[in-house]
Scaffold this motif. Sequence first.
Motif, PDB file in Angstrom:
ATOM      1  N   VAL A   1     -25.236 -41.826  31.889  1.00 38.72           N
ATOM      2  CA  VAL A   1     -26.033 -41.819  30.665  1.00 38.72           C
ATOM      3  C   VAL A   1     -26.622 -40.544  30.619  1.00 38.72           C
ATOM      4  CG1 VAL A   1     -28.261 -42.782  29.904  1.00 38.72           C
ATOM      5  CG2 VAL A   1     -26.852 -44.183  31.246  1.00 38.72           C
ATOM      6  N   THR A   2     -26.794 -39.793  29.547  1.00 36.72           N
ATOM      7  CA  THR A   2     -27.616 -38.633  28.935  1.00 36.72           C
ATOM      8  C   THR A   2     -28.641 -38.821  28.244  1.00 36.72           C
ATOM      9  OG1 THR A   2     -25.250 -37.468  29.206  1.00 36.72           O
ATOM     10  CG2 THR A   2     -26.904 -36.495  28.083  1.00 36.72           C
ATOM     11  N   LEU A   3     -29.754 -38.283  28.875  1.00 36.74           N
ATOM     12  CA  LEU A   3     -30.896 -38.324  28.249  1.00 36.74           C
ATOM     13  C   LEU A   3     -31.423 -36.974  27.731  1.00 36.74           C
ATOM     14  CD1 LEU A   3     -32.967 -40.467  30.929  1.00 36.74           C
ATOM     15  CD2 LEU A   3     -31.879 -41.136  28.679  1.00 36.74           C
TER      16      LEU A   3
ATOM     17  N   VAL B   1     -34.090 -39.080  23.908  1.00 40.45           N
ATOM     18  CA  VAL B   1     -32.892 -39.477  23.164  1.00 40.45           C
ATOM     19  C   VAL B   1     -31.907 -39.934  24.234  1.00 40.45           C
ATOM     20  CG1 VAL B   1     -31.010 -38.920  21.512  1.00 40.45           C
ATOM     21  CG2 VAL B   1     -33.534 -37.985  20.888  1.00 40.45           C
ATOM     22  N   LEU B   2     -31.370 -41.121  23.845  1.00 41.74           N
ATOM     23  CA  LEU B   2     -30.317 -41.647  24.636  1.00 41.74           C
ATOM     24  C   LEU B   2     -28.941 -41.335  23.739  1.00 41.74           C
ATOM     25  CD1 LEU B   2     -29.224 -43.378  27.054  1.00 41.74           C
ATOM     26  CD2 LEU B   2     -29.409 -45.404  25.533  1.00 41.74           C
ATOM     27  N   GLN B   3     -28.405 -40.308  24.469  1.00 39.76           N
ATOM     28  CA  GLN B   3     -27.003 -39.850  23.730  1.00 39.76           C
ATOM     29  C   GLN B   3     -25.962 -40.915  23.885  1.00 39.76           C
ATOM     30  OE1 GLN B   3     -25.386 -35.756  23.853  1.00 39.76           O
ATOM     31  NE2 GLN B   3     -24.019 -36.702  25.005  1.00 39.76           N
ATOM     32  N   THR B   4     -25.135 -41.256  22.766  1.00 40.26           N
ATOM     33  CA  THR B   4     -24.125 -42.254  22.561  1.00 40.26           C
ATOM     34  C   THR B   4     -22.880 -41.448  22.401  1.00 40.26           C
ATOM     35  OG1 THR B   4     -24.791 -42.757  20.371  1.00 40.26           O
ATOM     36  CG2 THR B   4     -25.674 -44.179  22.343  1.00 40.26           C
ATOM     37  N   PRO B   5     -21.678 -41.925  22.731  1.00 42.39           N
ATOM     38  CA  PRO B   5     -21.488 -43.170  23.434  1.00 42.39           C
ATOM     39  C   PRO B   5     -21.940 -42.941  24.861  1.00 42.39           C
ATOM     40  CG  PRO B   5     -19.529 -42.188  23.048  1.00 42.39           C
ATOM     41  CD  PRO B   5     -20.400 -41.465  22.281  1.00 42.39           C
TER      42      PRO B   5
ATOM     43  N   ALA C   1     -30.456 -34.472  30.673  1.00 48.12           N
ATOM     44  CA  ALA C   1     -30.079 -34.936  32.209  1.00 48.12           C
ATOM     45  C   ALA C   1     -28.905 -35.977  32.066  1.00 48.12           C
ATOM     46  CB  ALA C   1     -31.328 -35.266  32.935  1.00 48.12           C
ATOM     47  N   THR C   2     -27.971 -35.876  33.026  1.00 47.56           N
ATOM     48  CA  THR C   2     -26.859 -36.638  32.832  1.00 47.56           C
ATOM     49  C   THR C   2     -26.921 -37.378  34.601  1.00 47.56           C
ATOM     50  OG1 THR C   2     -25.655 -35.530  31.440  1.00 47.56           O
ATOM     51  CG2 THR C   2     -24.398 -37.294  32.811  1.00 47.56           C
ATOM     52  N   VAL C   3     -27.065 -38.889  34.470  1.00 45.58           N
ATOM     53  CA  VAL C   3     -27.315 -39.513  35.511  1.00 45.58           C
ATOM     54  C   VAL C   3     -26.254 -40.865  35.513  1.00 45.58           C
ATOM     55  CG1 VAL C   3     -29.703 -39.091  35.842  1.00 45.58           C
ATOM     56  CG2 VAL C   3     -29.091 -41.279  34.449  1.00 45.58           C
ATOM     57  N   VAL C   4     -25.819 -41.180  36.732  1.00 42.92           N
ATOM     58  CA  VAL C   4     -25.011 -42.166  36.809  1.00 42.92           C
ATOM     59  C   VAL C   4     -25.756 -43.606  37.389  1.00 42.92           C
ATOM     60  CG1 VAL C   4     -23.016 -43.270  37.978  1.00 42.92           C
ATOM     61  CG2 VAL C   4     -22.942 -40.856  37.087  1.00 42.92           C
TER      62      VAL C   4
ATOM     63  N   GLU D   1     -29.958 -26.883  29.840  1.00 37.54           N
ATOM     64  CA  GLU D   1     -30.214 -26.806  28.478  1.00 37.54           C
ATOM     65  C   GLU D   1     -29.215 -27.640  27.500  1.00 37.54           C
ATOM     66  OE1 GLU D   1     -32.699 -25.098  26.851  1.00 37.54           O
ATOM     67  OE2 GLU D   1     -33.733 -24.710  28.726  1.00 37.54           O
ATOM     68  N   TYR D   2     -29.629 -28.056  26.665  1.00 38.99           N
ATOM     69  CA  TYR D   2     -28.828 -29.006  25.670  1.00 38.99           C
ATOM     70  C   TYR D   2     -28.165 -28.317  24.670  1.00 38.99           C
ATOM     71  CZ  TYR D   2     -27.500 -33.023  22.959  1.00 38.99           C
ATOM     72  OH  TYR D   2     -26.510 -33.837  22.180  1.00 38.99           O
ATOM     73  N   HIS D   3     -26.922 -28.204  24.772  1.00 41.47           N
ATOM     74  CA  HIS D   3     -26.075 -27.647  23.688  1.00 41.47           C
ATOM     75  C   HIS D   3     -25.441 -28.612  22.923  1.00 41.47           C
ATOM     76  CE1 HIS D   3     -27.033 -23.855  25.695  1.00 41.47           C
ATOM     77  NE2 HIS D   3     -26.587 -24.329  26.650  1.00 41.47           N
TER      78      HIS D   3
END
Length: 215
Positions: A118-120, A103-107, A4-7, A147-149
């Motif tokens: 932010v993408t979780l 998992v918190l995707q960085t950057p 999920a990507t949130v602002v 789905e996360y690719h």
Amino acid sequence: MRYATVVIDPSGGDFQPTDRALALDSAVSRESIQQVNLLSDGTAVSLYAVRGNLARAEAIIAEREAVIDYDVSGDHEGLSYIHFRPTPTVERLLALVQDNEVVLQTPIDCVDGGGFRVTLVGDDATIGNVVDSIPDPLSVSLEGIGEYHPDSEQLFSVLTERQQEILDAAVEMGYYEVPRQATHEDIAAEVGVAAGTVGEHLRKVEGKVLSSLVG
């Protein structure tokens, strides 16, 4: 595996004064947060990618009472390491990631106005719990879920927010088609920067993407 990507918009809440000062200064651009961690003593460390007047960025960071230690490296584009005492809101936000199986995707992309994209990554239930638990003073808007690719996500994540914006415009306008349908000047007019800046960023984009593919 889901994402999920949130602002997150901190304008209505008690966020980090150092970040807000950097976001509001016209001489400095917060590009992304490369890493951020909450330490066992309650302090935190972050590594920013910054652009613009880095001497001004260093002066802003040095003036903040919450900053324990810092280092700024680079010329027009560089990195800023900050060891700081987080506000209660930031501490709660960072603890959410540590306390849940996500998992918190960085950057992490920095957006205009002081927000963050932010993408979780995790399962739907856990992601939903984390998003629902984001402190109330912060405004949260959902940008995407599915789905996360990892291959495509990681490849795009090596680019700064500005590079992503310019690459999106270049692709949409036909810059990479044969024959080419757009020039640097066309893209510059679309995104509101100089043509030379477009060329510089596209060269960096191509270098990063090719390096990632070869790696």
